[in-house]
Scaffold this motif. Structure first.
Motif, PDB file in Angstrom:
ATOM      1  N   GLY A 103       0.936  -1.573  -0.081  1.00 49.50           N
ATOM      2  CA  GLY A 103       0.046  -0.259  -0.039  1.00 49.50           C
ATOM      3  C   GLY A 103       1.076   0.724   0.274  1.00 49.50           C
ATOM      4  N   SER A 104      -0.042   2.357  -0.078  1.00 50.93           N
ATOM      5  CA  SER A 104       0.762   3.270  -0.142  1.00 50.93           C
ATOM      6  C   SER A 104       1.657   3.801   0.482  1.00 50.93           C
ATOM      7  CB  SER A 104       0.229   5.123   0.211  1.00 50.93           C
ATOM      8  OG  SER A 104      -1.089   4.637  -1.096  1.00 50.93           O
ATOM      9  N   THR A 105       1.206   3.866   2.674  1.00 52.73           N
ATOM     10  CA  THR A 105       1.975   3.076   3.594  1.00 52.73           C
ATOM     11  C   THR A 105       3.062   2.599   3.358  1.00 52.73           C
ATOM     12  OG1 THR A 105       0.362   3.242   5.089  1.00 52.73           O
ATOM     13  CG2 THR A 105       1.950   2.448   6.130  1.00 52.73           C
ATOM     14  N   HIS A 133      -0.286  12.889   5.586  1.00 53.47           N
ATOM     15  CA  HIS A 133      -1.028  11.700   6.550  1.00 53.47           C
ATOM     16  C   HIS A 133      -0.020  11.021   7.348  1.00 53.47           C
ATOM     17  CE1 HIS A 133      -2.662   7.299   6.919  1.00 53.47           C
ATOM     18  NE2 HIS A 133      -3.334   7.727   6.259  1.00 53.47           N
ATOM     19  N   ALA A 135       1.038   8.396   7.441  1.00 56.74           N
ATOM     20  CA  ALA A 135       1.929   7.913   6.875  1.00 56.74           C
ATOM     21  C   ALA A 135       2.665   8.587   6.133  1.00 56.74           C
ATOM     22  CB  ALA A 135       1.455   7.344   5.312  1.00 56.74           C
ATOM     23  N   THR A 182       2.045  15.743   0.040  1.00 57.85           N
ATOM     24  CA  THR A 182       1.061  15.010  -0.190  1.00 57.85           C
ATOM     25  C   THR A 182       0.009  15.717  -1.905  1.00 57.85           C
ATOM     26  OG1 THR A 182      -0.625  13.627   0.006  1.00 57.85           O
ATOM     27  CG2 THR A 182      -0.811  16.247   1.399  1.00 57.85           C
ATOM     28  N   ASN A 186      -6.082  13.989   2.264  1.00 52.16           N
ATOM     29  CA  ASN A 186      -6.833  13.118   2.477  1.00 52.16           C
ATOM     30  C   ASN A 186      -7.484  13.760   3.756  1.00 52.16           C
ATOM     31  OD1 ASN A 186      -4.962  12.890   4.591  1.00 52.16           O
ATOM     32  ND2 ASN A 186      -6.315  11.187   4.644  1.00 52.16           N
ATOM     33  N   ASP A 211       3.103  11.501  -2.376  1.00 48.47           N
ATOM     34  CA  ASP A 211       2.185  10.523  -2.096  1.00 48.47           C
ATOM     35  C   ASP A 211       0.652  10.834  -2.547  1.00 48.47           C
ATOM     36  OD1 ASP A 211      -0.514   8.901  -0.868  1.00 48.47           O
ATOM     37  OD2 ASP A 211       0.839  10.253   0.972  1.00 48.47           O
ATOM     38  N   ALA A 213      -1.622   8.858  -2.857  1.00 49.22           N
ATOM     39  CA  ALA A 213      -3.135   7.893  -2.328  1.00 49.22           C
ATOM     40  C   ALA A 213      -4.897   8.924  -2.798  1.00 49.22           C
ATOM     41  CB  ALA A 213      -3.095   7.622  -0.816  1.00 49.22           C
ATOM     42  N   GLN A 214      -4.130   9.783  -2.734  1.00 48.78           N
ATOM     43  CA  GLN A 214      -6.076  11.076  -3.309  1.00 48.78           C
ATOM     44  C   GLN A 214      -6.134  10.397  -4.454  1.00 48.78           C
ATOM     45  OE1 GLN A 214      -8.807  10.584  -0.759  1.00 48.78           O
ATOM     46  NE2 GLN A 214      -7.779   9.640   0.826  1.00 48.78           N
ATOM     47  N   SER A 234      -2.713   3.674  -3.853  1.00 47.39           N
ATOM     48  CA  SER A 234      -2.625   2.581  -3.182  1.00 47.39           C
ATOM     49  C   SER A 234      -4.087   2.079  -3.534  1.00 47.39           C
ATOM     50  CB  SER A 234      -3.629   3.075  -1.877  1.00 47.39           C
ATOM     51  OG  SER A 234      -2.428   2.685  -0.792  1.00 47.39           O
ATOM     52  N   HIS A 236      -6.739  -0.265  -2.942  1.00 45.73           N
ATOM     53  CA  HIS A 236      -7.596   0.220  -2.734  1.00 45.73           C
ATOM     54  C   HIS A 236      -8.096   1.687  -2.753  1.00 45.73           C
ATOM     55  CE1 HIS A 236      -7.249   1.991   1.288  1.00 45.73           C
ATOM     56  NE2 HIS A 236      -5.780   1.655   1.073  1.00 45.73           N
ATOM     57  N   LYS A 237      -7.311   2.322  -3.048  1.00 44.16           N
ATOM     58  CA  LYS A 237      -7.784   3.772  -2.639  1.00 44.16           C
ATOM     59  C   LYS A 237      -8.617   3.856  -4.651  1.00 44.16           C
ATOM     60  CE  LYS A 237      -6.201   5.854   1.408  1.00 44.16           C
ATOM     61  NZ  LYS A 237      -5.863   6.395   1.864  1.00 44.16           N
TER      62      LYS A 237
HETATM   63  C1  LIG Z   1      -4.953   6.358   2.903  1.00 40.74           C
HETATM   64  C2  LIG Z   1      -3.667   7.109   2.533  1.00 40.74           C
HETATM   65  C3  LIG Z   1      -2.379   7.105   3.062  1.00 40.74           C
HETATM   66  C4  LIG Z   1      -1.715   5.312   3.618  1.00 40.74           C
HETATM   67  O1  LIG Z   1      -2.387   4.166   2.144  1.00 40.74           O
HETATM   68  P1  LIG Z   1      -2.275   2.647   3.025  1.00 40.74           P
HETATM   69  O2  LIG Z   1      -3.323   2.068   1.854  1.00 40.74           O
HETATM   70  O3  LIG Z   1      -3.688   2.666   3.853  1.00 40.74           O
HETATM   71  O4  LIG Z   1      -1.296   2.228   3.107  1.00 40.74           O
HETATM   72  C5  LIG Z   1      -1.314   7.762   2.790  1.00 40.74           C
HETATM   73  N1  LIG Z   1      -1.670   8.612   2.186  1.00 40.74           N
HETATM   74  C6  LIG Z   1      -2.720   9.320   2.047  1.00 40.74           C
HETATM   75  C7  LIG Z   1      -3.085  10.986   2.037  1.00 40.74           C
HETATM   76  C8  LIG Z   1      -3.739   8.761   2.301  1.00 40.74           C
HETATM   77  O5  LIG Z   1      -5.259   8.810   1.743  1.00 40.74           O
END
Ligand SMILES: *Cc1c(COP(=O)(O)O)cnc(C)c1O
Length: 416
Positions: A103-105, A133, A135, A182, A186, A211, A213-214, A234, A236-237
């Motif tokens: 995942g992103s983490t 985040h 992470a 980021t 998020n 990052d 992820a969003q 990630s 799942h997102k």
């Molecule tokens: C969800 C998120 C993460 C972490 O993603 P995971 O899928 O939980 O590893 C990191 N950064 C941002 C901006 C997120 O929204």
């Protein structure tokens, strides 16, 4: 009329068809129709992805890069094609720049560890922002503490945007090695001007991790255009499976970074005296990967691209504008984050009720929103709140979903 003067009919999402691809959206919660507005936490998966993974596990299951029998050869082919698919999706220069993680983490932890091991020395600095985040904070802190490096932070303005004036000074800090930033907050939705910020960083010889992820899955991201050194997201997102994440890294950097984890399939030669490592991406993929998930992710990417990321982002922006205009009619609601460039989510507090109570009570009406600190406690501290309620929209949401959400919110607030 010549063809050039004709008005084009704007392309539109077929929401009826789209919602049929996500049967969970048709389910009931507490006897009410589910209104799913927690897409910034995780997204639902289309039937094509679910079917692809089921099919793989039912009929094709085999390990990758290890067997000489047909099941393994075919799984390896599907796995490699998925990597190719991801590379195209973000316009990476090569397949070898795509590393699969959990995942992103994990992707950020990998870069924090391996990049720091290769390039950061005691007294150097790492620049993050006040919108990160956890992470994209904690992995850097862990490394900074170990190495004796400093963490610097770009401040956040009252409207939720980053302070670009402060950034332009911070980026010139001597000994600054990396900017970890980021793309989209998020917690409050700010879209950072990453292309310009990457350019400023590179002008100072500073590398950049984004990052994403969003952002990935909500609009087109193009590695060659953005020029980030690392970009993470990630599965799942982006309407794909959990357990799979992506790290994009420029090949010349990945090539000189040491591995993050040791194990099978990341080595060149192992003896008890010394082990040498294979080239990226496999150097960073110790152990058996999430095979079915990676293959499922490729289906989700196909699905998104068939709809079209431009249509998706236009429509999600329309949902944001619709919801923002409506929520402004509530007297006792405060929106946190009012950036000019904002992703399709609204973070808010109420003078009447705690976010926690809103989240719990609104679930009685079938509405799923996130309440809490959104793994971004420094953002909460910046705005002087301990938590917010957050509604985040995706392309399968409708204006009716937003109407239902506000009807439920009104009923919940009436209790207080
Ligand atoms: C969800 C998120 C993460 C972490 O993603 P995971 O899928 O939980 O590893 C990191 N950064 C941002 C901006 C997120 O929204």
């Amino acid at each position: 009329m010549s063809s050039s003067t004709k008005i084009k009919i704007p392309a539109k999402l077929d929401l009826i068809k789209i919602r049929q691809d996500f049967p969970i959206l048709d389910s009931s919660i507490n006897g009410k129709k589910l209104i799913y507005l927690d897409n910034a936490a995780t997204t639902h998966k289309p039937l094509c992805t679910i079917n692809r993974m089921r099919d793989f596990m039912l009929n094709e299951n085999g390990t990758v890069r290890r067997g000489l029998y047909s099941l393994s050869i075919n799984s390896t082919k599907a796995f490699d094609e998925a990597r190719e698919r991801v590379a195209k999706f973000i316009n990476a220069k090569s397949y070898s720049e795509i590393v699969f993680t959990r995942g992103s983490t994990e992707s950020i932890n990998l870069v924090a560890y391996s990049f720091s091991s290769a390039f950061i020395e005691a007294g150097d600095s790492i620049l993050i922002s006040g919108l990160e985040h956890h992470a994209n904070i904690v992995p850097w802190q862990l490394q900074a503490e170990k190495i004796g490096a400093k963490i610097l932070v770009i401040p956040v303005l009252e409207n939720g945007e980053l302070d670009q004036e402060a950034f332009s000074k911070l980026i010139k800090t001597p000994g600054l090695k990396i900017l970890a930033l980021t793309h989209i907050s998020n917690s409050i939705g700010t879209i950072n001007p990453i292309k310009e910020m990457i350019k400023s960083a590179h002008a100072e010889g500073v590398k950049v991790l984004i990052d994403g992820a969003q952002s990935a899955g909500h609009f087109k991201v193009d590695m060659q255009d953005l020029d980030a050194d690392f970009f993470v997201f990630s599965g799942h997102k982006i309407f794909g499976p959990t357990g799979v994440g992506i790290l994009y890294g420029k090949y010349d950097l990945l090539e000189i970074m040491p591995p993050y984890q040791g194990g099978g399939e990341m080595i060149e030669k192992v003896t008890f005296e010394k082990t040498t490592f294979t080239t990226p991406p496999h150097r960073f993929e110790a152990g058996t990967p999430a095979i079915a998930e990676v293959i499922g992710l490729a289906s989700s990417i196909n699905y998104l691209e068939n709809i079209g990321l431009d249509l998706i982002s236009d429509y999600e922006n329309e949902l944001l504008n619709y919801a923002t205009a409506r929520i402004k009619n509530f007297k006792n609601i405060n929106i946190i984050g009012d950036a000019k460039n904002k992703a399709s989510l609204i973070s808010f507090t109420s003078d009447l009720a705690e976010a926690f109570d809103i989240g719990t009570l609104i679930n009685e009406y079938g509405v799923a929103i996130r309440v809490g600190h959104h793994c971004a406690q420094p953002v909460m501290q910046r705005f002087g709140v301990s938590s917010t309620a957050r509604a985040s929209f995706a392309f399968y949401n409708t204006k009716e979903d937003i109407d239902s959400f506000f009807i439920a919110l009104e009923k919940v607030l009436a209790i207080f």
